[in-house]
Design a protein around this motif. Structure first.
Motif, PDB file in Angstrom:
ATOM      1  N   ARG A  75       0.843  -1.211   0.000  1.00 55.59           N
ATOM      2  CA  ARG A  75       0.000   0.000   0.000  1.00 55.59           C
ATOM      3  C   ARG A  75       0.869   1.249   0.000  1.00 55.59           C
ATOM      4  O   ARG A  75       0.598   2.204  -0.718  1.00 55.59           O
ATOM      5  CB  ARG A  75      -0.935   0.010   1.209  1.00 55.59           C
ATOM      6  CG  ARG A  75      -1.973  -1.079   1.278  1.00 55.59           C
ATOM      7  CD  ARG A  75      -3.116  -0.962   0.298  1.00 55.59           C
ATOM      8  NE  ARG A  75      -3.814   0.293   0.303  1.00 55.59           N
ATOM      9  CZ  ARG A  75      -4.965   0.534   0.915  1.00 55.59           C
ATOM     10  NH1 ARG A  75      -5.545  -0.418   1.598  1.00 55.59           N
ATOM     11  NH2 ARG A  75      -5.535   1.708   0.832  1.00 55.59           N
ATOM     12  N   GLY A  76       1.940   1.246   0.787  1.00 56.46           N
ATOM     13  CA  GLY A  76       2.842   2.391   0.849  1.00 56.46           C
ATOM     14  C   GLY A  76       3.549   2.666  -0.469  1.00 56.46           C
ATOM     15  O   GLY A  76       3.856   3.812  -0.804  1.00 56.46           O
ATOM     16  N   LEU A  77       3.798   1.607  -1.234  1.00 57.77           N
ATOM     17  CA  LEU A  77       4.452   1.742  -2.532  1.00 57.77           C
ATOM     18  C   LEU A  77       3.459   2.008  -3.663  1.00 57.77           C
ATOM     19  O   LEU A  77       3.838   2.165  -4.816  1.00 57.77           O
ATOM     20  CB  LEU A  77       5.259   0.475  -2.855  1.00 57.77           C
ATOM     21  CG  LEU A  77       6.495   0.248  -1.994  1.00 57.77           C
ATOM     22  CD1 LEU A  77       7.038  -1.158  -2.194  1.00 57.77           C
ATOM     23  CD2 LEU A  77       7.561   1.291  -2.320  1.00 57.77           C
ATOM     24  N   GLY A  78       2.172   2.024  -3.321  1.00 59.59           N
ATOM     25  CA  GLY A  78       1.148   2.255  -4.340  1.00 59.59           C
ATOM     26  C   GLY A  78       0.864   1.034  -5.192  1.00 59.59           C
ATOM     27  O   GLY A  78       0.281   1.145  -6.262  1.00 59.59           O
ATOM     28  N   GLU A  79       1.253  -0.129  -4.723  1.00 58.31           N
ATOM     29  CA  GLU A  79       1.051  -1.388  -5.453  1.00 58.31           C
ATOM     30  C   GLU A  79      -0.253  -2.036  -4.985  1.00 58.31           C
ATOM     31  O   GLU A  79      -0.258  -3.026  -4.255  1.00 58.31           O
ATOM     32  CB  GLU A  79       2.246  -2.309  -5.248  1.00 58.31           C
ATOM     33  CG  GLU A  79       3.539  -1.735  -5.787  1.00 58.31           C
ATOM     34  CD  GLU A  79       4.760  -2.578  -5.457  1.00 58.31           C
ATOM     35  OE1 GLU A  79       4.633  -3.617  -4.781  1.00 58.31           O
ATOM     36  OE2 GLU A  79       5.857  -2.163  -5.876  1.00 58.31           O
ATOM     37  N   THR A  80      -1.347  -1.463  -5.441  1.00 55.81           N
ATOM     38  CA  THR A  80      -2.663  -1.890  -4.970  1.00 55.81           C
ATOM     39  C   THR A  80      -2.948  -3.349  -5.271  1.00 55.81           C
ATOM     40  O   THR A  80      -3.474  -4.070  -4.414  1.00 55.81           O
ATOM     41  CB  THR A  80      -3.759  -0.992  -5.577  1.00 55.81           C
ATOM     42  OG1 THR A  80      -3.450   0.368  -5.274  1.00 55.81           O
ATOM     43  CG2 THR A  80      -5.123  -1.334  -5.032  1.00 55.81           C
ATOM     44  N   GLN A  81      -2.612  -3.808  -6.461  1.00 54.43           N
ATOM     45  CA  GLN A  81      -2.903  -5.195  -6.813  1.00 54.43           C
ATOM     46  C   GLN A  81      -2.140  -6.162  -5.912  1.00 54.43           C
ATOM     47  O   GLN A  81      -2.684  -7.183  -5.493  1.00 54.43           O
ATOM     48  CB  GLN A  81      -2.587  -5.464  -8.287  1.00 54.43           C
ATOM     49  CG  GLN A  81      -3.077  -6.811  -8.760  1.00 54.43           C
ATOM     50  CD  GLN A  81      -4.582  -7.013  -8.554  1.00 54.43           C
ATOM     51  OE1 GLN A  81      -5.378  -6.087  -8.706  1.00 54.43           O
ATOM     52  NE2 GLN A  81      -4.977  -8.212  -8.182  1.00 54.43           N
TER      53      GLN A  81
END
Length: 127
Positions: free
Chosen positions: A36-42
């Protein structure tokens, strides 16, 4: 919020821990938080689903609801609906109803609200 420089090694460490001990809940949570922190939602959604498979009851339902909520921003609403389609708890039924309404599926929303979950209180059942 942690920096990407700190999150990438954390992701690797938590992933390695899961290779060694797939049911380790803290490692699942670490991967989820880092993704989530890295923006990797999948990746976060997949990790939430994997975490749900390793636990049971209300905790599994909470992981599935979180995965459904996260997937709403990452793709079609149908994916979120599929995560909740076998829901057995009241909160998941309500999340399913809301997600179905957002997707324009009124019938699915009505079915979710009418479903009789085993842990429904009399007050929730009347809603």
């Amino acid at each position: 919020m942690e920096s990407a420089d700190a999150l990438e090694p954390a992701t690797s460490a938590y992933s390695r821990a899961l290779e060694l001990e797939p049911a380790l809940l803290t490692a699942h949570l670490g991967v989820i938080r880092a993704a989530r922190g890295l923006g990797e939602t999948q990746t976060a959604v997949e990790s939430l689903r994997a975490a749900a498979e390793g636990v049971c009851g209300p905790i599994a339902a909470a992981f599935r609801r979180a995965a459904a909520g996260a997937s709403l921003g990452a793709g079609p609403r149908e994916a979120a609906i599929a995560l909740l389609d076998q829901a057995e708890d009241t909160a998941s039924h309500w999340t399913l109803a809301e997600t179905a309404l957002l997707a324009g599926d009124t019938q699915k929303a009505i079915e979710a609200l009418e479903a009789s979950a085993p842990n429904q209180t009399p007050a929730a059942h009347t809603v």
